[in-house]
Design a protein around this motif. Structure first.
Motif, PDB file in Angstrom:
ATOM      1  N   PHE A  33       0.833  -1.195   0.000  1.00 30.47           N
ATOM      2  CA  PHE A  33       0.000   0.000   0.000  1.00 30.47           C
ATOM      3  C   PHE A  33       0.871   1.250   0.000  1.00 30.47           C
ATOM      4  N   LYS A  34       0.329   2.330  -0.516  1.00 34.45           N
ATOM      5  CA  LYS A  34       1.048   3.598  -0.553  1.00 34.45           C
ATOM      6  C   LYS A  34       0.862   4.345   0.764  1.00 34.45           C
ATOM      7  N   ASP A  35       1.790   5.256   1.029  1.00 28.27           N
ATOM      8  CA  ASP A  35       1.672   6.098   2.215  1.00 28.27           C
ATOM      9  C   ASP A  35       0.359   6.869   2.158  1.00 28.27           C
ATOM     10  N   GLY A  36      -0.355   6.873   3.272  1.00 26.04           N
ATOM     11  CA  GLY A  36      -1.626   7.572   3.327  1.00 26.04           C
ATOM     12  C   GLY A  36      -2.821   6.699   3.022  1.00 26.04           C
ATOM     13  N   ASP A  37      -2.591   5.514   2.455  1.00 29.28           N
ATOM     14  CA  ASP A  37      -3.695   4.605   2.161  1.00 29.28           C
ATOM     15  C   ASP A  37      -4.240   4.004   3.456  1.00 29.28           C
ATOM     16  N   ASP A  38      -5.529   3.700   3.440  1.00 28.53           N
ATOM     17  CA  ASP A  38      -6.101   2.896   4.517  1.00 28.53           C
ATOM     18  C   ASP A  38      -5.657   1.448   4.299  1.00 28.53           C
ATOM     19  N   VAL A  39      -4.890   0.930   5.227  1.00 27.82           N
ATOM     20  CA  VAL A  39      -4.381  -0.433   5.083  1.00 27.82           C
ATOM     21  C   VAL A  39      -5.288  -1.378   5.862  1.00 27.82           C
ATOM     22  N   PRO A  40      -6.000  -2.266   5.183  1.00 28.07           N
ATOM     23  CA  PRO A  40      -6.854  -3.214   5.919  1.00 28.07           C
ATOM     24  C   PRO A  40      -5.996  -4.188   6.715  1.00 28.07           C
ATOM     25  N   PRO A  41      -6.521  -4.716   7.788  1.00 28.29           N
ATOM     26  CA  PRO A  41      -5.729  -5.679   8.558  1.00 28.29           C
ATOM     27  C   PRO A  41      -5.457  -6.941   7.755  1.00 28.29           C
ATOM     28  N   LEU A  42      -4.313  -7.529   8.021  1.00 26.45           N
ATOM     29  CA  LEU A  42      -3.977  -8.819   7.434  1.00 26.45           C
ATOM     30  C   LEU A  42      -4.788  -9.903   8.139  1.00 26.45           C
ATOM     31  N   VAL A  43      -5.404 -10.777   7.375  1.00 30.69           N
ATOM     32  CA  VAL A  43      -6.134 -11.906   7.958  1.00 30.69           C
ATOM     33  C   VAL A  43      -5.245 -13.144   7.855  1.00 30.69           C
ATOM     34  N   ILE A  44      -4.891 -13.708   9.000  1.00 34.21           N
ATOM     35  CA  ILE A  44      -4.071 -14.920   9.036  1.00 34.21           C
ATOM     36  C   ILE A  44      -4.955 -16.067   9.510  1.00 34.21           C
ATOM     37  N   GLY A  45      -5.022 -17.128   8.710  1.00 36.18           N
ATOM     38  CA  GLY A  45      -5.811 -18.294   9.060  1.00 36.18           C
ATOM     39  C   GLY A  45      -4.963 -19.339   9.763  1.00 36.18           C
ATOM     40  N   PHE A  46      -5.523 -19.965  10.776  1.00 38.71           N
ATOM     41  CA  PHE A  46      -4.849 -21.029  11.515  1.00 38.71           C
ATOM     42  C   PHE A  46      -5.696 -22.289  11.382  1.00 38.71           C
ATOM     43  N   SER A  47      -5.244 -23.196  10.547  1.00 41.74           N
ATOM     44  CA  SER A  47      -5.964 -24.441  10.325  1.00 41.74           C
ATOM     45  C   SER A  47      -5.264 -25.552  11.081  1.00 41.74           C
ATOM     46  N   ALA A  48      -5.994 -26.168  12.001  1.00 43.60           N
ATOM     47  CA  ALA A  48      -5.371 -27.185  12.847  1.00 43.60           C
ATOM     48  C   ALA A  48      -6.448 -28.048  13.479  1.00 43.60           C
ATOM     49  N   PRO A  49      -6.172 -29.331  13.669  1.00 38.28           N
ATOM     50  CA  PRO A  49      -7.158 -30.222  14.292  1.00 38.28           C
ATOM     51  C   PRO A  49      -7.501 -29.808  15.709  1.00 38.28           C
ATOM     52  N   GLN A  50      -8.662 -30.239  16.161  1.00 41.12           N
ATOM     53  CA  GLN A  50      -9.113 -29.932  17.510  1.00 41.12           C
ATOM     54  C   GLN A  50      -8.151 -30.506  18.545  1.00 41.12           C
ATOM     55  N   GLY A  51      -7.910 -29.729  19.575  1.00 40.90           N
ATOM     56  CA  GLY A  51      -7.112 -30.201  20.695  1.00 40.90           C
ATOM     57  C   GLY A  51      -5.618 -30.085  20.521  1.00 40.90           C
ATOM     58  N   CYS A  52      -5.162 -29.621  19.340  1.00 39.62           N
ATOM     59  CA  CYS A  52      -3.720 -29.595  19.104  1.00 39.62           C
ATOM     60  C   CYS A  52      -3.053 -28.348  19.665  1.00 39.62           C
ATOM     61  N   GLY A  53      -3.834 -27.438  20.237  1.00 38.81           N
ATOM     62  CA  GLY A  53      -3.253 -26.260  20.861  1.00 38.81           C
ATOM     63  C   GLY A  53      -3.346 -24.988  20.044  1.00 38.81           C
ATOM     64  N   LYS A  54      -4.151 -24.975  18.983  1.00 38.27           N
ATOM     65  CA  LYS A  54      -4.217 -23.779  18.141  1.00 38.27           C
ATOM     66  C   LYS A  54      -4.822 -22.595  18.880  1.00 38.27           C
ATOM     67  N   THR A  55      -5.801 -22.855  19.757  1.00 37.41           N
ATOM     68  CA  THR A  55      -6.416 -21.766  20.504  1.00 37.41           C
ATOM     69  C   THR A  55      -5.400 -21.130  21.445  1.00 37.41           C
ATOM     70  N   THR A  56      -4.564 -21.950  22.073  1.00 40.26           N
ATOM     71  CA  THR A  56      -3.514 -21.426  22.946  1.00 40.26           C
ATOM     72  C   THR A  56      -2.499 -20.630  22.137  1.00 40.26           C
ATOM     73  N   LEU A  57      -2.131 -21.142  20.966  1.00 40.68           N
ATOM     74  CA  LEU A  57      -1.200 -20.424  20.086  1.00 40.68           C
ATOM     75  C   LEU A  57      -1.758 -19.060  19.722  1.00 40.68           C
ATOM     76  N   VAL A  58      -3.014 -19.015  19.277  1.00 43.25           N
ATOM     77  CA  VAL A  58      -3.632 -17.751  18.884  1.00 43.25           C
ATOM     78  C   VAL A  58      -3.732 -16.811  20.080  1.00 43.25           C
ATOM     79  N   PHE A  59      -4.045 -17.354  21.232  1.00 41.13           N
ATOM     80  CA  PHE A  59      -4.110 -16.571  22.460  1.00 41.13           C
ATOM     81  C   PHE A  59      -2.755 -15.916  22.749  1.00 41.13           C
ATOM     82  N   ALA A  60      -1.678 -16.682  22.616  1.00 43.51           N
ATOM     83  CA  ALA A  60      -0.332 -16.157  22.861  1.00 43.51           C
ATOM     84  C   ALA A  60       0.035 -15.088  21.831  1.00 43.51           C
ATOM     85  N   LEU A  61      -0.289 -15.333  20.565  1.00 41.35           N
ATOM     86  CA  LEU A  61       0.023 -14.363  19.522  1.00 41.35           C
ATOM     87  C   LEU A  61      -0.746 -13.061  19.731  1.00 41.35           C
TER      88      LEU A  61
END
Length: 457
Positions: A201-229
């Motif tokens: 983006f150029k200076d002065g532009d409205d920069v939308p937030p980056l969307v990062i997806g976390f795909s992971a099986p249940q119980g593997c700790g992804k919620t804790t990872l996202v919480f820490a991040l």
């Protein structure tokens, strides 16, 4: 490396003592000749601080320094340690007397730090430990990169120790590995992805937030990872929001209708599989979040109450939803089936005939979820049956904590409703990446049965 300057962060006890080491040309040299700058540490700290006792906490153990203090922002999250893969925390963790003690810990400007000077060789050993992690090469950093940004790694470690109530100077190997081989490397990668996104983006532009997806099986700790991040982003003054596919489940009324329309299909009897989500609602939410680009812009983020209707669940009352404020830098979007791609009908019927309807429902999910995701973290497991063990661990922990938990038979029944989707869609996800993803913006992390990153085999 992208991120806030170290002066805006919470200082680590490692750094608080580095000024006592020998320097040459304002640089400190570790083993093997790897340097890292410590001039900012030298100029800011000229005092020792004592470490928080694990047995009690009071105002007498707090040192306030206006030049080095940084108040932790309160977190708005739907995270719970129960059932989120936090067994690694238990060893040598700081035990606080009560929730009030923890509130004091997170509200103080600066906690007390060690009374004994940290041995410089300990910093060197930690540097070596960081560089030995399985994700270092994957996130594209070298020992020299780590050396030049070691102050930030130490700060991030200090912050996470506060979050998880760990004694920073007495970490077990599993605790060190979880922080320095997993959470912090992923955070560094996320920062780099945000920098790459912003550079378009150029200076002065409205920069939308980056969307990062976390795909992971249940119980593997992804919620804790996202919480820490999310915590690290907030303490580095980068505004973030967290959402889960759970937040977009159908209401209790919608679930009842889905169940009636698919009578006899066990995969759609309860929430979970494709078809049990309110996709228009998720589109509305994600698009609204991506528009939070200016100061003062606010919105409430939906949450789901899994305990409602005797565990069948319902959307939580809107008055309980957390509020986020712009400008957002990043949206962390997590879910067990993010990035799944529909397969030929014959392929899914071979796994489970009931999966055919779920597979058809999945066709609408790219437009509702995946197309909004700019970068991906894919947490990979060798065997989907790990989910059984992880879920059982979570339920046992809940029962031991005096909370209602499922029996072993109920756990088997619960997980069995997800296992067909894992068997059908994980091989494609791992081989080809998430639906519509850019291979260069996917961080794939192989984990073992203990939820720790490992080298891919």
């Amino acid at each position: 490396m992208a991120g806030a300057t170290s002066s805006s962060l919470i200082w680590s006890p490692w750094q608080a003592t580095l000024q006592q080491s020998t320097t040459t040309n304002n640089r400190f040299y570790l083993k093997k000749g790897y340097p890292f700058p410590c001039h900012s540490v030298y100029n800011t700290f000229n005092f020792k601080r004592r470490f928080l006792s694990s047995s009690k906490f009071n105002d007498d153990h707090v040192v306030t320094a206006s030049s080095a203090s940084s108040k932790l922002s309160p977190l708005q999250t739907h995270f719970s340690f129960s059932g989120c893969g936090c067994s690694w925390i238990q060893d040598n963790s700081m035990v606080l007397d009560s929730p009030t003690s923890y509130a004091l810990l997170t509200s103080k400007k600066c906690s007390a730090l060690p009374s004994k000077t940290v041995d410089v060789s300990s910093v060197s050993d930690l540097f070596e430990f960081i560089c030995s992690g399985p994700l270092v090469d994957k996130i594209g950093i070298t020992p020299d990169n780590v050396g030049q940004s070691i102050d930030k790694w130490l700060l991030y470690g200090s912050q996470l120790c506060r979050l998880f109530q760990l004694n920073e100077l007495m970490l077990t190997i599993p605790q060190k590995a979880r922080l320095y081989h997993y959470y912090i490397p992923v955070f560094v990668w996320c920062q780099d992805q945000i920098a790459l996104h912003t550079s378009k983006f150029k200076d002065g532009d409205d920069v939308p937030p980056l969307v990062i997806g976390f795909s992971a099986p249940q119980g593997c700790g992804k919620t804790t990872l996202v919480f820490a991040l999310d915590y690290l982003f907030k303490t580095t003054k980068m505004k973030s929001a967290t959402i889960s596919i759970d937040d977009f489940y159908l209401t209790a009324q919608g679930q009842a209708k889905l169940r009636e329309e698919n009578s006899g299909n066990a995969l759609l009897e309860y929430r979970g599989n494709a078809g049990s989500h309110d996709l228009p609602f998720s589109v509305e939410t994600i698009e609204a979040l991506t528009q939070l680009t200016k100061d003062g812009m606010k919105m409430k983020v939906p949450r789901y109450d899994k305990s409602a209707y005797s565990g069948r669940g319902d959307r939580a009352d809107a008055t309980t939803w957390p509020e986020v404020e712009g400008p957002l830098k990043v949206i962390l979007f997590e879910g067990w089936m993010l990035g799944f791609k529909p397969l030929p009908a014959e392929a899914v019927k071979a796994v489970d005939p009931q999966l055919e309807t779920v597979n058809k429902n999945l066709e609408a999910y790219y437009e509702a979820w995946d197309k909004y995701i700019n970068a991906w973290v894919v947490i990979k497991i060798k065997d989907p049956s790990y989910v059984y063990r992880w879920r059982l661990q979570a339920e046992i922990a809940m029962r031991q904590a005096g909370k209602p938990g499922m029996s072993d038979d109920e756990v088997n029944d619960f997980v069995s409703r997800y296992l067909p989707a894992y068997k059908a869609y994980l091989p494609t996800l791992y081989a080809e990446g998430p639906s519509g993803s850019d291979f260069e913006r996917v961080l794939a992390i192989d984990i073992d049965e203990e939820r720790n990153p490992i080298l891919a085999t």
